[in-house]
Design a protein around this motif. Sequence first.
Motif, PDB file in Angstrom:
ATOM      1  N   TRP A 106      48.336  30.745  30.709  1.00  0.00           N
ATOM      2  CA  TRP A 106      47.419  31.851  31.010  1.00  0.00           C
ATOM      3  C   TRP A 106      45.961  31.413  30.906  1.00  0.00           C
ATOM      4  O   TRP A 106      45.112  31.913  31.656  1.00  0.00           O
ATOM      5  N   GLN A 107      45.663  30.487  29.943  1.00  0.00           N
ATOM      6  CA  GLN A 107      44.278  30.113  29.719  1.00  0.00           C
ATOM      7  C   GLN A 107      43.829  28.931  30.600  1.00  0.00           C
ATOM      8  O   GLN A 107      42.685  28.891  31.031  1.00  0.00           O
ATOM      9  N   LYS A 108      44.727  27.973  30.844  1.00  0.00           N
ATOM     10  CA  LYS A 108      44.355  26.747  31.598  1.00  0.00           C
ATOM     11  C   LYS A 108      45.403  26.463  32.657  1.00  0.00           C
ATOM     12  O   LYS A 108      46.177  25.516  32.575  1.00  0.00           O
ATOM     13  N   GLY A 113      41.416  28.737  38.577  1.00  0.00           N
ATOM     14  CA  GLY A 113      40.610  29.196  37.460  1.00  0.00           C
ATOM     15  C   GLY A 113      41.362  30.138  36.528  1.00  0.00           C
ATOM     16  O   GLY A 113      42.464  30.610  36.813  1.00  0.00           O
ATOM     17  N   ARG A 114      40.750  30.382  35.387  1.00  0.00           N
ATOM     18  CA  ARG A 114      41.366  31.239  34.361  1.00  0.00           C
ATOM     19  C   ARG A 114      41.350  32.701  34.815  1.00  0.00           C
ATOM     20  O   ARG A 114      40.404  33.165  35.444  1.00  0.00           O
ATOM     21  N   ASP A 115      42.399  33.431  34.481  1.00  0.00           N
ATOM     22  CA  ASP A 115      42.488  34.845  34.821  1.00  0.00           C
ATOM     23  C   ASP A 115      41.643  35.645  33.821  1.00  0.00           C
ATOM     24  O   ASP A 115      41.946  35.716  32.622  1.00  0.00           O
ATOM     25  N   GLN A 116      40.534  36.269  34.293  1.00  0.00           N
ATOM     26  CA  GLN A 116      39.618  36.999  33.423  1.00  0.00           C
ATOM     27  C   GLN A 116      39.888  38.497  33.386  1.00  0.00           C
ATOM     28  O   GLN A 116      39.178  39.242  32.728  1.00  0.00           O
ATOM     29  N   VAL A 117      40.859  38.941  34.115  1.00  0.00           N
ATOM     30  CA  VAL A 117      41.123  40.378  34.169  1.00  0.00           C
ATOM     31  C   VAL A 117      41.468  40.953  32.797  1.00  0.00           C
ATOM     32  O   VAL A 117      40.996  42.037  32.414  1.00  0.00           O
ATOM     33  N   GLY A 119      40.312  40.302  29.915  1.00  0.00           N
ATOM     34  CA  GLY A 119      39.133  40.425  29.062  1.00  0.00           C
ATOM     35  C   GLY A 119      38.067  41.352  29.605  1.00  0.00           C
ATOM     36  O   GLY A 119      37.012  41.504  28.968  1.00  0.00           O
ATOM     37  N   LEU A 120      38.257  41.952  30.768  1.00  0.00           N
ATOM     38  CA  LEU A 120      37.273  42.839  31.380  1.00  0.00           C
ATOM     39  C   LEU A 120      37.628  44.300  31.079  1.00  0.00           C
ATOM     40  O   LEU A 120      38.773  44.621  30.724  1.00  0.00           O
ATOM     41  N   PRO A 126      37.062  42.197  39.575  1.00  0.00           N
ATOM     42  CA  PRO A 126      36.067  41.097  39.541  1.00  0.00           C
ATOM     43  C   PRO A 126      35.625  40.636  40.929  1.00  0.00           C
ATOM     44  O   PRO A 126      34.541  40.091  41.074  1.00  0.00           O
TER      45      PRO A 126
END
Length: 536
Positions: A106-108, A113-117, A119-120, A126
Amino acid sequence: MAGNEGKFKDRSPIICAAGMPSGTSKDNVENTLKEYSLEDEVTAVKHDANIWFENEFRPPLQLPPIQNACFKGTMTEIKPLLNPPMRARYETLLDELKETTYSSYWQKPVGKGRDQVPGLPKGMIPTEVTFGKPFTREIPLRELVNPPKTPYEVLQESQVGHELYKKTHNDYNPSEQVERGYRSPPFQKEKCFGISSKYDYRGIWVRCACDWHIKEPVMHASKIQADYLDRVRPQIGKILAPNHNIECVPKGHTFGDRSERSFFGLEDLLKDSRCEPCVFKRDFYKWISSLNKFKLRMKQRRIDGFDFNDFYKKALYWDQEKTGYLPTTIFYELCSCHQIMFPKEDIESLLKVLGIMQEEKINYKRFIDLINVNEKPIEFKPMRDIPQESLYYVTTNQAASCDYLIIDNSGMSAAGMPSIRTDLVRPVVPPTGCRADLDNLGDESTVNSLINPSIYTNYGLTSRDFFTPRTAETIRTLFEKIGYNFPNDSFEKIWKEGVEHDQTGLVCVETFKSLLTKYIAPPKITVDERDCEKKM
């Protein structure tokens, strides 16, 4: 590119030029692209004659996999990674579900790229929401890189604050004098050192420096000295003509008188005055000298990579009838293709004397053996150009002590019979024979002749005596004593045919005997008892 053959006249053909020749006049792009080896020629001939057979193509066998991992190399396991086997969707889904337990999934994630959903804030997309103020582009990129200004405006703006940049960045314009803070009375800015250079405001000297009208290497020299050297020193590719006298004579004219060799040389002057010089001997020595120089050049060519066997195969290919001879035009053209140059006048005269050239045809095999330094050289017999009465001289000391009356035994053979008859003339190997049959056999020819000698062996005759070249008088006398008769001119016809067969100028006994059976029946040598009774 074509070479320089035929473009210049060689006034000294004996002197070899330095370096390797650049090529011949026949070397062009068309002939170079059409060049193919002798193997390709043989393949093409086989295809045309429908005698070409190709082997059946068999795919290479695949080696069995190595079972023991100890015998595998370091690079043998990369094959399944580069070409993985096909997998079903269910298998792929199971592998991905197994990877979800790791935080790196999930992080790398690999390749994205990393999934930022997570943390938003909730409901934030996004890809649609952006932060900050939009940038207003007042000047387009084209004007920013290449502003629409004149050269004068650009120069004017670059000079704004130029005095400040001198101290901070040590920035000076081209041809601007550097200010180092010197005070004026001891130092004058307008003062220059050296001699003023020659220049022109129109810029014509720059054009001359970029494109010189005389295409020659430019160097600093005095004009008087340069003119003198051009007038008195020869230049490459030009004829030395100090006073331009070459323009007053026809093209190809040479100066001076031709030096002719005197009729009486040093060797002829040391001989008896009654002996006339042998012109053939003098010319023969000249031909041999040209041949030796030619062989030395071919020796260097062989070191540089020239192959005599390849040259012989090319000549053999042009000999369609396999007669061993080639016309001189074809042979000279073949020599020019291999860049083999030699003085034709001297070499042709020598080849005619040796019998290599006959009726505008050349025996190419004997010619190649003649110019090859690794082959056995031809042994020439000494020329008896001095009469017997003038061959020996008596000194005053010999005349006083009568030493000239001593018998000379140097020409007599030693006592006994030698094991190898070096005193006899070496027989010539027949065209269908083998040289090994005549070498290292001593006085006898075979072991059978030692155990059961024939009548010839009992009388001291061997195979050498039958193959030794002999004169016409000897052959005729020998066969007439046996009982042969030669009516009319039958002997001359058989003799000419034998000379053409042996190609030595003479005929051996075996050749004349084989030709004699075609024309004349053998004489009756045995004696019948009934004939003896009739006579009694």
